[in-house]
Motif scaffolding. Sequence first.
Motif, PDB file in Angstrom:
ATOM      1  N   ILE A   4      53.834  53.937  35.733  1.00 21.85           N
ATOM      2  CA  ILE A   4      54.936  54.034  35.256  1.00 21.85           C
ATOM      3  C   ILE A   4      54.908  54.969  33.829  1.00 21.85           C
ATOM      4  O   ILE A   4      55.634  55.862  33.619  1.00 21.85           O
ATOM      5  CB  ILE A   4      55.747  52.556  34.922  1.00 21.85           C
ATOM      6  N   LYS A   5      54.013  54.597  33.000  1.00 23.35           N
ATOM      7  CA  LYS A   5      53.718  55.376  31.715  1.00 23.35           C
ATOM      8  C   LYS A   5      53.717  57.003  32.156  1.00 23.35           C
ATOM      9  O   LYS A   5      54.311  58.006  31.717  1.00 23.35           O
ATOM     10  CB  LYS A   5      52.767  54.900  31.275  1.00 23.35           C
ATOM     11  N   ALA A   6      52.919  57.277  33.140  1.00 23.36           N
ATOM     12  CA  ALA A   6      52.612  58.602  33.542  1.00 23.36           C
ATOM     13  C   ALA A   6      53.957  59.518  34.069  1.00 23.36           C
ATOM     14  O   ALA A   6      54.325  60.493  33.641  1.00 23.36           O
ATOM     15  CB  ALA A   6      51.722  58.729  34.704  1.00 23.36           C
ATOM     16  N   ILE A   7      54.565  58.604  34.766  1.00 20.84           N
ATOM     17  CA  ILE A   7      56.088  59.149  35.382  1.00 20.84           C
ATOM     18  C   ILE A   7      56.771  59.489  34.167  1.00 20.84           C
ATOM     19  O   ILE A   7      57.732  60.177  34.122  1.00 20.84           O
ATOM     20  CB  ILE A   7      56.488  58.289  36.549  1.00 20.84           C
ATOM     21  N   LEU A   8      57.172  58.419  33.452  1.00 19.26           N
ATOM     22  CA  LEU A   8      57.801  58.260  31.970  1.00 19.26           C
ATOM     23  C   LEU A   8      57.604  59.810  31.624  1.00 19.26           C
ATOM     24  O   LEU A   8      58.413  60.407  31.070  1.00 19.26           O
ATOM     25  CB  LEU A   8      57.974  56.984  31.305  1.00 19.26           C
ATOM     26  N   TYR A  45      60.783  48.594  42.887  1.00 17.50           N
ATOM     27  CA  TYR A  45      61.903  49.300  43.757  1.00 17.50           C
ATOM     28  C   TYR A  45      62.933  49.980  42.880  1.00 17.50           C
ATOM     29  O   TYR A  45      63.526  50.928  42.895  1.00 17.50           O
ATOM     30  CB  TYR A  45      62.499  48.661  44.916  1.00 17.50           C
ATOM     31  N   ARG A  46      63.390  48.890  41.831  1.00 12.08           N
ATOM     32  CA  ARG A  46      64.454  49.450  40.811  1.00 12.08           C
ATOM     33  C   ARG A  46      64.180  50.681  39.879  1.00 12.08           C
ATOM     34  O   ARG A  46      64.702  51.445  39.750  1.00 12.08           O
ATOM     35  CB  ARG A  46      64.896  48.078  40.059  1.00 12.08           C
ATOM     36  N   ILE A  47      62.789  50.557  39.521  1.00 13.11           N
ATOM     37  CA  ILE A  47      62.169  51.340  38.674  1.00 13.11           C
ATOM     38  C   ILE A  47      62.008  52.812  39.504  1.00 13.11           C
ATOM     39  O   ILE A  47      62.520  53.828  38.840  1.00 13.11           O
ATOM     40  CB  ILE A  47      60.886  51.047  38.141  1.00 13.11           C
ATOM     41  N   ALA A  48      61.804  52.779  40.757  1.00 16.31           N
ATOM     42  CA  ALA A  48      61.641  53.721  41.426  1.00 16.31           C
ATOM     43  C   ALA A  48      63.140  54.620  41.707  1.00 16.31           C
ATOM     44  O   ALA A  48      63.247  55.937  41.582  1.00 16.31           O
ATOM     45  CB  ALA A  48      61.083  53.751  42.882  1.00 16.31           C
ATOM     46  N   ASP A  49      63.943  53.688  42.022  1.00 12.42           N
ATOM     47  CA  ASP A  49      65.299  54.301  42.066  1.00 12.42           C
ATOM     48  C   ASP A  49      65.976  54.886  40.828  1.00 12.42           C
ATOM     49  O   ASP A  49      66.346  55.823  40.704  1.00 12.42           O
ATOM     50  CB  ASP A  49      66.505  53.158  42.514  1.00 12.42           C
ATOM     51  N   ILE A  50      65.538  54.026  39.719  1.00 12.20           N
ATOM     52  CA  ILE A  50      66.121  54.590  38.337  1.00 12.20           C
ATOM     53  C   ILE A  50      65.705  55.997  37.947  1.00 12.20           C
ATOM     54  O   ILE A  50      66.013  56.877  37.448  1.00 12.20           O
ATOM     55  CB  ILE A  50      66.084  53.563  37.295  1.00 12.20           C
ATOM     56  N   ASP A  54      59.811  58.465  44.699  1.00 11.39           N
ATOM     57  CA  ASP A  54      59.212  57.377  45.694  1.00 11.39           C
ATOM     58  C   ASP A  54      58.421  56.299  45.315  1.00 11.39           C
ATOM     59  O   ASP A  54      57.909  56.539  44.139  1.00 11.39           O
ATOM     60  CB  ASP A  54      58.430  58.216  46.776  1.00 11.39           C
ATOM     61  N   ILE A  55      58.606  55.176  45.775  1.00 11.11           N
ATOM     62  CA  ILE A  55      57.796  53.971  44.960  1.00 11.11           C
ATOM     63  C   ILE A  55      56.327  54.169  45.145  1.00 11.11           C
ATOM     64  O   ILE A  55      55.725  53.809  44.233  1.00 11.11           O
ATOM     65  CB  ILE A  55      58.222  52.915  45.547  1.00 11.11           C
ATOM     66  N   LYS A  56      55.750  55.058  46.036  1.00  9.54           N
ATOM     67  CA  LYS A  56      54.104  55.215  46.062  1.00  9.54           C
ATOM     68  C   LYS A  56      53.850  55.852  45.048  1.00  9.54           C
ATOM     69  O   LYS A  56      52.643  55.766  44.467  1.00  9.54           O
ATOM     70  CB  LYS A  56      54.054  56.098  47.324  1.00  9.54           C
ATOM     71  N   GLU A  57      54.635  56.630  44.300  1.00 15.74           N
ATOM     72  CA  GLU A  57      54.625  57.344  43.000  1.00 15.74           C
ATOM     73  C   GLU A  57      54.253  56.729  41.788  1.00 15.74           C
ATOM     74  O   GLU A  57      53.427  57.108  40.891  1.00 15.74           O
ATOM     75  CB  GLU A  57      55.538  58.532  42.875  1.00 15.74           C
ATOM     76  N   LEU A  58      54.499  55.595  42.043  1.00 16.08           N
ATOM     77  CA  LEU A  58      54.524  54.333  40.614  1.00 16.08           C
ATOM     78  C   LEU A  58      53.164  53.746  40.832  1.00 16.08           C
ATOM     79  O   LEU A  58      52.985  53.026  39.894  1.00 16.08           O
ATOM     80  CB  LEU A  58      55.518  53.521  40.593  1.00 16.08           C
ATOM     81  N   LEU A  59      52.522  53.564  42.092  1.00 16.25           N
ATOM     82  CA  LEU A  59      51.536  52.867  42.384  1.00 16.25           C
ATOM     83  C   LEU A  59      50.029  53.908  42.445  1.00 16.25           C
ATOM     84  O   LEU A  59      50.045  54.724  42.637  1.00 16.25           O
ATOM     85  CB  LEU A  59      51.562  52.057  43.576  1.00 16.25           C
ATOM     86  N   VAL A  60      49.030  53.064  41.998  1.00 15.78           N
ATOM     87  CA  VAL A  60      47.619  53.750  41.826  1.00 15.78           C
ATOM     88  C   VAL A  60      47.017  53.474  43.179  1.00 15.78           C
ATOM     89  O   VAL A  60      47.112  52.060  43.492  1.00 15.78           O
ATOM     90  CB  VAL A  60      47.039  53.223  40.684  1.00 15.78           C
ATOM     91  N   SER A  61      46.419  53.968  44.068  1.00 15.29           N
ATOM     92  CA  SER A  61      45.995  53.840  45.228  1.00 15.29           C
ATOM     93  C   SER A  61      44.766  52.749  45.024  1.00 15.29           C
ATOM     94  O   SER A  61      43.833  52.788  43.809  1.00 15.29           O
ATOM     95  CB  SER A  61      45.481  54.972  46.070  1.00 15.29           C
TER      96      SER A  61
END
Length: 68
Positions: A4-8, A45-50, A54-61
């Motif tokens: 989340i921090k990286a995307i923000l 999902y809400r964060i990804a939409d906002i 893509d929700i996958k971008e919010l997660l670390v594999s």
Amino acid sequence: MNRIKAILDQKGIKQIWLAEQLGKSYNMVHSYAQNKRQPSIDDLYRIADILNVDIKELLVSNKPEQDN
């Protein structure tokens, strides 16, 4: 773990703005961004939409990358 921090940072969005959009406190969103606490699947999902990602971008594999 989340990104989340990286995307923000990538999008130039402040945590306080995300908190307002989510209807959560700044402290909660800050905890998400620092990986001290993980958002629920619904909140992810809400964060990804906002953030319009893509929700996958919010997660670390959880799997290490493999060479082909």
